[in-house]
Scaffold this motif. Sequence first.
Motif, PDB file in Angstrom:
ATOM      1  N   TYR A   1       0.805  -1.218   0.000  1.00 57.30           N
ATOM      2  CA  TYR A   1       0.000   0.000   0.000  1.00 57.30           C
ATOM      3  C   TYR A   1       0.844   1.277   0.000  1.00 57.30           C
ATOM      4  O   TYR A   1       0.324   2.374   0.184  1.00 57.30           O
ATOM      5  CB  TYR A   1      -0.961   0.018   1.192  1.00 57.30           C
ATOM      6  CG  TYR A   1      -0.318  -0.240   2.532  1.00 57.30           C
ATOM      7  CD1 TYR A   1       0.362   0.759   3.212  1.00 57.30           C
ATOM      8  CD2 TYR A   1      -0.398  -1.500   3.117  1.00 57.30           C
ATOM      9  CE1 TYR A   1       0.947   0.523   4.437  1.00 57.30           C
ATOM     10  CE2 TYR A   1       0.183  -1.752   4.351  1.00 57.30           C
ATOM     11  CZ  TYR A   1       0.852  -0.737   5.004  1.00 57.30           C
ATOM     12  OH  TYR A   1       1.429  -0.990   6.232  1.00 57.30           O
ATOM     13  N   ASP A   2       2.154   1.148  -0.237  1.00 58.44           N
ATOM     14  CA  ASP A   2       3.012   2.332  -0.291  1.00 58.44           C
ATOM     15  C   ASP A   2       4.323   1.950  -0.971  1.00 58.44           C
ATOM     16  O   ASP A   2       4.624   0.754  -1.116  1.00 58.44           O
ATOM     17  CB  ASP A   2       3.284   2.859   1.124  1.00 58.44           C
ATOM     18  CG  ASP A   2       3.626   4.337   1.156  1.00 58.44           C
ATOM     19  OD1 ASP A   2       3.824   4.936   0.076  1.00 58.44           O
ATOM     20  OD2 ASP A   2       3.676   4.909   2.256  1.00 58.44           O
TER      21      ASP A   2
ATOM     22  N   SER B  51      -3.079   1.099  -5.415  1.00 55.78           N
ATOM     23  CA  SER B  51      -3.193   2.219  -6.350  1.00 55.78           C
ATOM     24  C   SER B  51      -2.670   1.823  -7.725  1.00 55.78           C
ATOM     25  O   SER B  51      -1.916   0.852  -7.874  1.00 55.78           O
ATOM     26  CB  SER B  51      -2.403   3.429  -5.842  1.00 55.78           C
ATOM     27  OG  SER B  51      -1.011   3.190  -5.929  1.00 55.78           O
TER      28      SER B  51
ATOM     29  N   ARG C  75       5.858  15.130   2.047  1.00 53.06           N
ATOM     30  CA  ARG C  75       5.017  15.026   0.848  1.00 53.06           C
ATOM     31  C   ARG C  75       4.243  16.311   0.559  1.00 53.06           C
ATOM     32  O   ARG C  75       3.689  16.474  -0.528  1.00 53.06           O
ATOM     33  CB  ARG C  75       4.010  13.881   1.005  1.00 53.06           C
ATOM     34  CG  ARG C  75       4.619  12.513   1.197  1.00 53.06           C
ATOM     35  CD  ARG C  75       3.543  11.492   1.536  1.00 53.06           C
ATOM     36  NE  ARG C  75       2.829  11.872   2.749  1.00 53.06           N
ATOM     37  CZ  ARG C  75       1.745  11.240   3.200  1.00 53.06           C
ATOM     38  NH1 ARG C  75       1.262  10.208   2.529  1.00 53.06           N
ATOM     39  NH2 ARG C  75       1.157  11.627   4.316  1.00 53.06           N
TER      40      ARG C  75
ATOM     41  N   GLN D 143       7.056   8.853  -4.985  1.00 51.80           N
ATOM     42  CA  GLN D 143       6.376   8.344  -3.795  1.00 51.80           C
ATOM     43  C   GLN D 143       4.882   8.654  -3.830  1.00 51.80           C
ATOM     44  O   GLN D 143       4.046   7.777  -3.606  1.00 51.80           O
ATOM     45  CB  GLN D 143       6.984   8.951  -2.528  1.00 51.80           C
ATOM     46  CG  GLN D 143       6.299   8.465  -1.262  1.00 51.80           C
ATOM     47  CD  GLN D 143       6.689   9.242  -0.022  1.00 51.80           C
ATOM     48  OE1 GLN D 143       7.396  10.251  -0.115  1.00 51.80           O
ATOM     49  NE2 GLN D 143       6.251   8.790   1.140  1.00 51.80           N
ATOM     50  N   THR D 144       4.535   9.910  -4.111  1.00 58.03           N
ATOM     51  CA  THR D 144       3.122  10.281  -4.074  1.00 58.03           C
ATOM     52  C   THR D 144       2.342   9.696  -5.247  1.00 58.03           C
ATOM     53  O   THR D 144       1.125   9.513  -5.141  1.00 58.03           O
ATOM     54  CB  THR D 144       2.955  11.816  -4.050  1.00 58.03           C
ATOM     55  OG1 THR D 144       3.608  12.378  -5.196  1.00 58.03           O
ATOM     56  CG2 THR D 144       3.557  12.415  -2.786  1.00 58.03           C
TER      57      THR D 144
ATOM     58  N   ILE E 289       0.258   6.757  -4.245  1.00 64.06           N
ATOM     59  CA  ILE E 289      -0.725   6.916  -3.172  1.00 64.06           C
ATOM     60  C   ILE E 289      -2.149   6.929  -3.714  1.00 64.06           C
ATOM     61  O   ILE E 289      -2.435   7.568  -4.723  1.00 64.06           O
ATOM     62  CB  ILE E 289      -0.469   8.236  -2.402  1.00 64.06           C
ATOM     63  CG1 ILE E 289       0.887   8.186  -1.695  1.00 64.06           C
ATOM     64  CG2 ILE E 289      -1.577   8.493  -1.387  1.00 64.06           C
ATOM     65  CD1 ILE E 289       1.274   9.506  -1.062  1.00 64.06           C
ATOM     66  N   TYR E 290      -3.026   6.197  -3.034  1.00 62.36           N
ATOM     67  CA  TYR E 290      -4.466   6.381  -3.187  1.00 62.36           C
ATOM     68  C   TYR E 290      -4.941   6.848  -1.819  1.00 62.36           C
ATOM     69  O   TYR E 290      -5.198   6.031  -0.934  1.00 62.36           O
ATOM     70  CB  TYR E 290      -5.160   5.084  -3.597  1.00 62.36           C
ATOM     71  CG  TYR E 290      -6.662   5.231  -3.785  1.00 62.36           C
ATOM     72  CD1 TYR E 290      -7.202   5.420  -5.045  1.00 62.36           C
ATOM     73  CD2 TYR E 290      -7.537   5.188  -2.696  1.00 62.36           C
ATOM     74  CE1 TYR E 290      -8.577   5.554  -5.224  1.00 62.36           C
ATOM     75  CE2 TYR E 290      -8.897   5.327  -2.854  1.00 62.36           C
ATOM     76  CZ  TYR E 290      -9.411   5.504  -4.117  1.00 62.36           C
ATOM     77  OH  TYR E 290     -10.774   5.651  -4.287  1.00 62.36           O
ATOM     78  N   PRO E 291      -5.026   8.160  -1.609  1.00 69.91           N
ATOM     79  CA  PRO E 291      -5.238   8.675  -0.251  1.00 69.91           C
ATOM     80  C   PRO E 291      -6.628   8.399   0.291  1.00 69.91           C
ATOM     81  O   PRO E 291      -7.637   8.663  -0.369  1.00 69.91           O
ATOM     82  CB  PRO E 291      -4.992  10.182  -0.411  1.00 69.91           C
ATOM     83  CG  PRO E 291      -5.302  10.457  -1.842  1.00 69.91           C
ATOM     84  CD  PRO E 291      -4.915   9.224  -2.605  1.00 69.91           C
TER      85      PRO E 291
END
Length: 404
Positions: free
Chosen positions: A155-156, A186, A237, A311-312, A315-317
């Motif tokens: 997840y990251d 993601s 971030r 990195q971002t 992400i699926y925030p």
Amino acid sequence: MEFDVVCVAFPSWEGDYVKSTIQLMSELAAHRRVLYVDYQYTVKDVVQAIFKNPFHIPVARILGFKKRLRNITLENGATIYVLSTPPVIPINFIKKVPLFDKLLRFNSFWQARAIQKALKDLNSSNYVVVNAFNPSYGIGLYNSFKPHIQTYYCYDEIGASYWAKDHGPRLEAQYMKMVDHVIVSSEGLQNSKKPFNKHIDTVKNGVDFELFHKAFVPLSQKSIKKKIGYIGTVDQRIDYNILKRLALEFPDTEIIIVGRVLDDMSEVKEQTDPLRSISNFRFEGAKSPAALMEYLKEFHIGIIPFIKNEQTAAIYPMKINEYLAAGLGVVATDFAPLAEFGEAIHVATNTDHFIEAVRNLLEKDSDDSQLARVAMAKQNSWHQRGLQLNQLLEQLYQKYTNQA
């Protein structure tokens, strides 16, 4: 199909913030028996917790003074089994690969014994393993779980994690080649993990819809004084230029940040200190879920001002759906693929666009738009994600059982 799920977790069971692994396993527990192997606490963690235990680490269970295996009744009525394993030797600081790997095997031996005892106590011999962002113990425990199906839930980007910077990418790449299937959260992660395993699926983050919808207040009933909010960790971030511009462009609007501020990192402190001196800017710190709902009720807009990098992009925030469940207008940078949200959110390609999107929402948002956002969030609940994961695991079980 009857099979259990063994989750070798990185996230600890205890804690007062939302963790995708715990949310998904809690939903799975409504469909099948789940053994949640808790975070592998180190000897150092345990010693510190004896004197001060702010995170409520289950010290007595880790040390074996109480039963390591406990069953917990969840809010959805299901039962989940949580296993506290023996403390491990801290090894993340070790840079030499041979020594790190040798001590990892030593730690894994004791972990495996505790897990096998728990499986015996549960009379569980038919299961699927879900390793949650824990590739080091995925490798260390791999042979303990053969011949069962093993999956890796990512997840990251592990290389961006401070605790895993020395060995994480190496171990993750190795582990992904070993497992039967990879599950990511993601599109960005799916693209970056494809070279390591061609069997890969995406189960995106969800939202505790019932909880966050409690923060829904029609715009027509909110205070006249506008509030722009961000919930989540404040770290490297964040695009701090956007935060500064917001405060200066909208001096009559409060900019409220709710979450941990990692100002023990010099690059974060250098950015956050000047913001604290701006009169309409507030850092509120981390809050409990109940307190967080009170902040969301007051917000008019929820923002996600992330910088755009490797990195971002992965992400699926969770905060997007949390904002939407509360009916908030959402403005985000284009840090990751967000097209699935359509017109429910505003995606800005630069700072000027971000400011303009905020201005439009402050001036033109409506109660009807809020209802459309709520409908979008409801489709993305953790309940729906849990159903998706359960279906995926059933398909994998059927596939590999038929091949046996």
